[in-house]
Every structure is written in structure tokens, then in C-alpha cells.
Design an enzyme around this catalytic site. Structure first.
Site, PDB file in Angstrom:
ATOM      1  N   ASN A   1       5.588   7.201 -14.200  1.00  0.00           N
ATOM      2  CA  ASN A   1       6.798   6.373 -14.213  1.00  0.00           C
ATOM      3  C   ASN A   1       6.664   5.308 -15.293  1.00  0.00           C
ATOM      4  O   ASN A   1       5.617   4.642 -15.360  1.00  0.00           O
ATOM      5  CB  ASN A   1       6.982   5.720 -12.835  1.00  0.00           C
ATOM      6  CG  ASN A   1       8.402   5.283 -12.590  1.00  0.00           C
ATOM      7  OD1 ASN A   1       9.315   5.685 -13.314  1.00  0.00           O
ATOM      8  ND2 ASN A   1       8.592   4.471 -11.583  1.00  0.00           N
TER       9      ASN A   1
ATOM     10  N   TYR B   1      -0.035   1.519 -11.715  1.00  0.00           N
ATOM     11  CA  TYR B   1       0.294   1.984 -10.359  1.00  0.00           C
ATOM     12  C   TYR B   1       0.132   3.505 -10.256  1.00  0.00           C
ATOM     13  O   TYR B   1      -0.478   4.023  -9.315  1.00  0.00           O
ATOM     14  CB  TYR B   1       1.734   1.572 -10.049  1.00  0.00           C
ATOM     15  CG  TYR B   1       2.217   1.927  -8.667  1.00  0.00           C
ATOM     16  CD1 TYR B   1       1.823   1.181  -7.551  1.00  0.00           C
ATOM     17  CD2 TYR B   1       3.094   2.996  -8.470  1.00  0.00           C
ATOM     18  CE1 TYR B   1       2.290   1.495  -6.282  1.00  0.00           C
ATOM     19  CE2 TYR B   1       3.568   3.317  -7.208  1.00  0.00           C
ATOM     20  CZ  TYR B   1       3.169   2.556  -6.121  1.00  0.00           C
ATOM     21  OH  TYR B   1       3.629   2.873  -4.867  1.00  0.00           O
TER      22      TYR B   1
HETATM   23  P1  NAI Z   1       5.250  -3.673   1.039  1.00  0.00           P
HETATM   24  O1  NAI Z   1       4.990  -4.508  -0.168  1.00  0.00           O
HETATM   25  O2  NAI Z   1       6.482  -3.911   1.817  1.00  0.00           O
HETATM   26  O3  NAI Z   1       4.010  -3.788   2.056  1.00  0.00           O
HETATM   27  C1  NAI Z   1       2.676  -3.689   1.620  1.00  0.00           C
HETATM   28  C2  NAI Z   1       1.802  -4.499   2.551  1.00  0.00           C
HETATM   29  O4  NAI Z   1       0.465  -4.419   2.055  1.00  0.00           O
HETATM   30  C3  NAI Z   1       2.182  -5.994   2.592  1.00  0.00           C
HETATM   31  O5  NAI Z   1       2.297  -6.429   3.913  1.00  0.00           O
HETATM   32  C4  NAI Z   1       1.056  -6.650   1.840  1.00  0.00           C
HETATM   33  O6  NAI Z   1       0.792  -7.977   2.284  1.00  0.00           O
HETATM   34  C5  NAI Z   1      -0.105  -5.704   2.135  1.00  0.00           C
HETATM   35  N1  NAI Z   1      -1.168  -5.896   1.163  1.00  0.00           N
HETATM   36  C6  NAI Z   1      -1.049  -5.993  -0.186  1.00  0.00           C
HETATM   37  N2  NAI Z   1      -2.243  -6.268  -0.733  1.00  0.00           N
HETATM   38  C7  NAI Z   1      -3.133  -6.325   0.277  1.00  0.00           C
HETATM   39  C8  NAI Z   1      -4.533  -6.601   0.330  1.00  0.00           C
HETATM   40  N3  NAI Z   1      -5.227  -6.879  -0.762  1.00  0.00           N
HETATM   41  N4  NAI Z   1      -5.138  -6.595   1.551  1.00  0.00           N
HETATM   42  C9  NAI Z   1      -4.427  -6.344   2.671  1.00  0.00           C
HETATM   43  N5  NAI Z   1      -3.101  -6.090   2.667  1.00  0.00           N
HETATM   44  C10 NAI Z   1      -2.461  -6.095   1.484  1.00  0.00           C
HETATM   45  O7  NAI Z   1       5.154  -2.155   0.532  1.00  0.00           O
HETATM   46  P2  NAI Z   1       5.741  -0.814   1.169  1.00  0.00           P
HETATM   47  O8  NAI Z   1       6.985  -0.475   0.455  1.00  0.00           O
HETATM   48  O9  NAI Z   1       5.758  -0.890   2.636  1.00  0.00           O
HETATM   49  O10 NAI Z   1       4.613   0.228   0.683  1.00  0.00           O
HETATM   50  C11 NAI Z   1       3.517   0.621   1.484  1.00  0.00           C
HETATM   51  C12 NAI Z   1       2.705   1.651   0.715  1.00  0.00           C
HETATM   52  O11 NAI Z   1       3.549   2.761   0.349  1.00  0.00           O
HETATM   53  C13 NAI Z   1       2.095   1.114  -0.577  1.00  0.00           C
HETATM   54  O12 NAI Z   1       0.833   1.711  -0.768  1.00  0.00           O
HETATM   55  C14 NAI Z   1       3.071   1.616  -1.639  1.00  0.00           C
HETATM   56  O13 NAI Z   1       2.460   1.731  -2.883  1.00  0.00           O
HETATM   57  C15 NAI Z   1       3.456   2.952  -1.065  1.00  0.00           C
HETATM   58  N6  NAI Z   1       4.750   3.476  -1.552  1.00  0.00           N
HETATM   59  C16 NAI Z   1       5.940   2.859  -1.258  1.00  0.00           C
HETATM   60  C17 NAI Z   1       7.133   3.391  -1.727  1.00  0.00           C
HETATM   61  C18 NAI Z   1       8.480   2.782  -1.399  1.00  0.00           C
HETATM   62  O14 NAI Z   1       9.512   3.343  -1.793  1.00  0.00           O
HETATM   63  N7  NAI Z   1       8.557   1.663  -0.678  1.00  0.00           N
HETATM   64  C19 NAI Z   1       7.146   4.596  -2.562  1.00  0.00           C
HETATM   65  C20 NAI Z   1       5.857   5.161  -2.794  1.00  0.00           C
HETATM   66  C21 NAI Z   1       4.710   4.609  -2.302  1.00  0.00           C
END
Ligand code: NAI
Length: 444
Positions: A343, A349
Site C-alpha cells: 500500500n 506497515y
Molecule cells: P486500534 O488502533 O483501534 O487498536 C489497536 C490497539 O492496540 C489500541 O488499543 C492500542 O492502544 C493498542 N496498542 C498499540 N500499541 C501497543 C503497544 N505497544 N502495546 C500494547 N498495546 C498497544 O486498531 P484496530 O483497527 O482495532 O486494529 C487492530 C489490529 O488489526 C492491528 O494489528 C491492525 O494493524 C490490524 N488491522 C486493522 C485493519 C482495520 O481496517 N481496522 C485492517 C487490517 C489490519
């Protein structure tokens, strides 16, 4: 941000107008609910070629409940297709019935592993992949089409139960390989059945740890694993402590405020596990720090690789080495379709998420052989979260519609896929990367 276009196509005038204009026709997908946990309707069990699978008892246990009107699911057993003549039976079996499959219904094609000693068999079994992916793109009305390659029927039970249920609403166009690992992961699923216990609470008595559980997809994963009976340890950064505590309390779980990139994170997780035991480890925490490579400072590269990949490698190694996993353990990591397709603006990422795929492929056979632990990944596509709500309107609309279901997925769709990997019956599902993307055109 609500999907207003989906609401529009849910009305008769909206459907009429958008169809006349040749616009996408998303339908509201049927998902799991306590009131309607499974589909009701007919299951058509069809065969192409000469099959040796004893599928009927497995389908009786894992398929939709009877009732409703017309077929809600079609399972085509094509494991015995070995030449182009038999491939014609795939067409002959599905051609007359596809139209009648209910809205949000399921088509599952069963194939066999490619035979390296028979290029005719390998050709036509690979042909099934192109067939399934094309049917997924044209079938419409919220219906999904997936291919499961398997060696024996019993090993596929948990996978069929997932794919033939409302839990797999946003999983389409996938090829999933089941069995053939020479071990059942200690969970009882490799030889059939769903292991011991309550099918409504398959994770009862088990402990799961979910990273990034304070919000978004991680919160949904924690809630879904708790629904399935697990005691969930919810981990997130200390700064998210308030939200984390609320999630853990609501789910009757345990909050673990911890930065997953800390050097001693693995050891601190091991110390925090109730009873010192773990069954399911879900690596969900992830961050983005987007910039084109020419503008990307080293810090942006480093932080993304550290959270999304290095900490996943470190904590997995420590927890496997610490011997905290009981037999039948599960590791589920989070990749992304960006890691598959690439991307613009996401070299960091996409590198981290492709790294997760590499980790899964390499570790899965060894972790199963040495620790009885399966290792799989979910690769989400466009999921409706706070993150995607912040994307500019035009790009957001494109992301939502550029998939076979013409809509974004919900966090629960990723959570349900994780719960299928995590279930005790999924011991024969190992080393798989399953996209939860509605068959996104990206990286297809
Ligand atoms: P989000 O940003 O809403 O939630 C991620 C959570 O991980 C947050 O609560 C954050 O505080 C926590 N986090 C970040 N760094 C951290 C650390 N060092 N230690 C502990 N916790 C930590 O993200 P979302 O959208 O819920 O994504 C969850 C997973 O899914 C991620 O791995 C993301 O890359 C992946 N993903 C999400 C997509 C989407 O469309 N939302 C698409 C593809 C993958």
C-alpha cells in the site's frame, strides 16, 4: 461513521435507484446473534468426481439447522476431481443451484491437496481456486464462496461449522488448507469432533490473552472469546488503562496494562496469567505511522516494526519457551491485506504485516510438533473502526466498496475468525493466513 449507502440499498426505492445506475448492491450481512446463532434452511451436499470422504455425518453436525425455505448453504465435494472431464461435474453440480442460494448464504467447495506426482490432478485442483474466487466475485447478495482443501472429513469439522454459519459473514474467496499436519494440536480436532465440552462454550475453562484489547478489533476479539467461555486477559498500553479496565470488567476478565514493546513484556505476561497457564494468545496490537518512504523518518519505521512484528516475535518466543501453554494451545497473529498487496505510504506497515505472514508459515509446523500449539493469522481488509472512520470520504468509500460484498467488515468479523482458529476443534488448522476482507480486490 455509519455506512449510509448500505442503509440506502436496504430500502426498495434505494435498491431500485442504485440498480438502475449500475451502482454496487451491498446487502446487510447476517451475523451471529444469541437469538439466531446458526442459519436455518436446507444444506445441499453435492459431489463432483469420485469422493472417498465420509462427509454426511460431519455436515449433519456442522451445517445449518433445518427449517427456513430453500438452500442456505451448498457444499460441493470436489476432492475426487482428478481430470478435466470430472471438472465439468463442478459446473454441472453448481450451475443449476447457485441462483437459489439464500441471501447471505454459503457456498463451500472442498478440494484435495495438489498431488506433486500427478500434474492432471494438480491442474484441476488448482483450477478450483480460480473457480471459487470468480464465483465469489459474481454471486452477490451477501453470499460467500470459499475453498477448503482437506485430507479427511473429520479434520474439517470446525472449519465447516465456521464457514457454514453467520460467523463467517465477511470471509469470502479464501482457500483454507486443513489437516495433513501429522498431529491434531492436542485439541481433539484433528481426528474429528470438537473436542470435549459444550459446543456453545468451546473455550470454557481456557485462558486467552489479547493484546490491544482496549478498543477496536482487539476489544471485539476479547468479547467474542469471552462469549465462547474463555477467561480473557486484556492487554493494552498503560495510557489506555481506563478503557482497558472497563473492557476487562465487562467481560469478567483481567486487565494487564503493559506496553507490548517492553523488553520484559513476555515475562510479565507469563507472570500475570491466572494459574500461570495460557491456551490462546492473540497478537492484535498494531499501529500505523504512514509516510511515503522518501519522507519516512527512521522512528516511524522503527516504531511500526517494533509493535507489529518484533514484539510479536519476542513474546511468542518467550511464552512458548516458558512452557505456559497447555496442550492444544493456539497463537493467532494479525496481518493485513496491506501485507499481502502492499500500500502506498505503508512500506513500514506492510513490511511488518508481511513479516507476520512469514512468522506464521515458518513457526506453525514446528510449534505444533514441539508444543502442540497451532499458529495462524487473520488478515483484515477494510474494517469499520475509529481508524477507518478517520480516512477521507473518497478513499473510505473506495475501501468499503472494492470487495465482493461491497461493504466494510466489522470488528466482530475478525473476532469470529480468531475464535474459529482458537477453538479446541481447530487443531488441524495450522499455518493458515485467512483474509477477513469480503474478498477485497486489493491483493486478490
Ligand atoms: P486500534 O488502533 O483501534 O487498536 C489497536 C490497539 O492496540 C489500541 O488499543 C492500542 O492502544 C493498542 N496498542 C498499540 N500499541 C501497543 C503497544 N505497544 N502495546 C500494547 N498495546 C498497544 O486498531 P484496530 O483497527 O482495532 O486494529 C487492530 C489490529 O488489526 C492491528 O494489528 C491492525 O494493524 C490490524 N488491522 C486493522 C485493519 C482495520 O481496517 N481496522 C485492517 C487490517 C489490519
Amino acid at each position: 461513521m455509519a455506512d449510509r449507502y448500505l442503509s440506502l440499498t436496504g430500502t426498495a426505492p434505494g435498491r431500485f435507484l442504485t440498480r438502475r445506475l449500475g451502482l454496487p448492491q451491498p446487502v446487510r450481512l447476517r451475523r451471529w446473534s444469541a437469538e439466531q446463532p446458526s442459519f436455518r434452511g436446507e444444506l445441499l451436499h453435492l459431489t463432483a468426481g469420485k469422493s472417498e470422504l465420509d462427509l454426511a455425518p460431519v455436515l449433519a453436525r456442522s451445517g445449518p439447522r433445518s427449517g427456513g425455505e430453500g438452500p442456505v448453504a451448498v457444499v460441493l465435494d470436489a476432492t475426487g476431481v482428478r481430470d478435466v472431464e470430472a471438472l465439468a461435474e463442478v459446473h454441472a453440480a453448481l450451475h443449476p443451484v447457485v441462483r437459489s442460494v439464500a441471501e447471505s448464504g454459503r457456498v463451500v467447495v472442498l478440494g484435495a491437496p495438489l498431488d506433486p506426482a500427478d500434474h492432471h490432478q494438480a491442474a484441476v485442483q488448482q483450477a478450483l481456486e480460480g473457480f471459487v474466487r470468480s464465483l465469489g466475485k459474481e454471486i452477490g447478495r451477501g453470499r460467500t464462496v470459499n475453498l477448503v482443501r482437506l485430507l479427511e472429513a473429520g479434520a474439517a469439522e470446525s472449519t465447516l461449522r465456521f464457514l457454514l454459519s453467520p460467523r463467517s459473514a465477511y470471509v469470502s474467496g479464501q482457500v483454507i488448507e486443513v489437516g495433513g499436519h501429522g498431529d491434531d494440536g492436542g485439541g481433539g480436532g484433528g481426528k474429528g469432533g470438537d473436542g470435549d465440552g459444550d459446543p456453545e462454550k468451546p473455550l470454557a475453562g481456557r485462558t486467552a490473552l489479547v493484546t490491544g484489547a482496549a478498543r477496536g478489533i482487539g476489544e471485539a476479539v476479547a468479547a467474542t472469546l469471552a462469549r465462547d467461555g474463555a477467561l480473557v486477559v486484556c492487554l493494552d498500553v498503560p495510557a489506555a488503562g481506563g478503557d482497558l479496565a472497563a473492557v476487562a470488567e465487562r467481560l469478567g476478565g483481567v486487565a494487564l496494562p503493559l506496553d507490548i514493546t517492553a523488553e520484559d513484556a513476555g515475562a510479565r505476561i507469563a507472570d500475570a496469567l491466572p494459574g500461570g497457564r495460557l491456551d490462546v494468545l492473540v497478537h492484535n496490537a498494531g499501529i500505523t505511522r504512514d509516510r511515503r518512504l522518501v519522507n519516512m523518518a527512521a522512528e516511524r519505521w522503527g516504531s511500526v516494526l517494533d509493535v507489529n512484528l518484533a514484539s510479536v516475535l519476542r513474546t511468542t518466543d518467550v511464552l512458548l519457551g516458558a512452557g505456559v501453554f497447555r496442550g492444544g494451545g493456539r497463537v493467532v497473529a494479525t496481518a493485513s491485506i496491506a501485507g499481502v498487496a502492499g500500500n502506498a505510504g505503508q512500506t513500514n506497515y506492510a513490511a511488518s504485516k508481511a513479516g507476520v505472514v512469514g512468522l506464521v508459515r515458518s513457526l506453525a509446523p514446528r510449534a505444533l510438533a514441539e508444543y502442540g500449539v497451532t499458529v495462524n493469522a487473520v488478515a483484515p481488509g477494510f474494517i469499520e473502526t475509529k481508524m477507518t472512520a478517520a480516512v477521507p470520504l473518497f478513499i473510505r468509500e473506495a475501501g468499503r466498496r472494492m470487495n465482493s460484498l461491497a461493504q466494510g467488515g466489522l470488528p466482530v468479523d475478525v473476532a469470529e475468525t480468531t475464535a474459529w482458529f482458537a477453538s479446541p476443534g481447530s487443531g488441524a488448522v495450522n499455518g493458515q493466513v485467512v483474509r477477513v476482507c469480503g474478498q477485497s480486490l486489493l491483493g486478490a
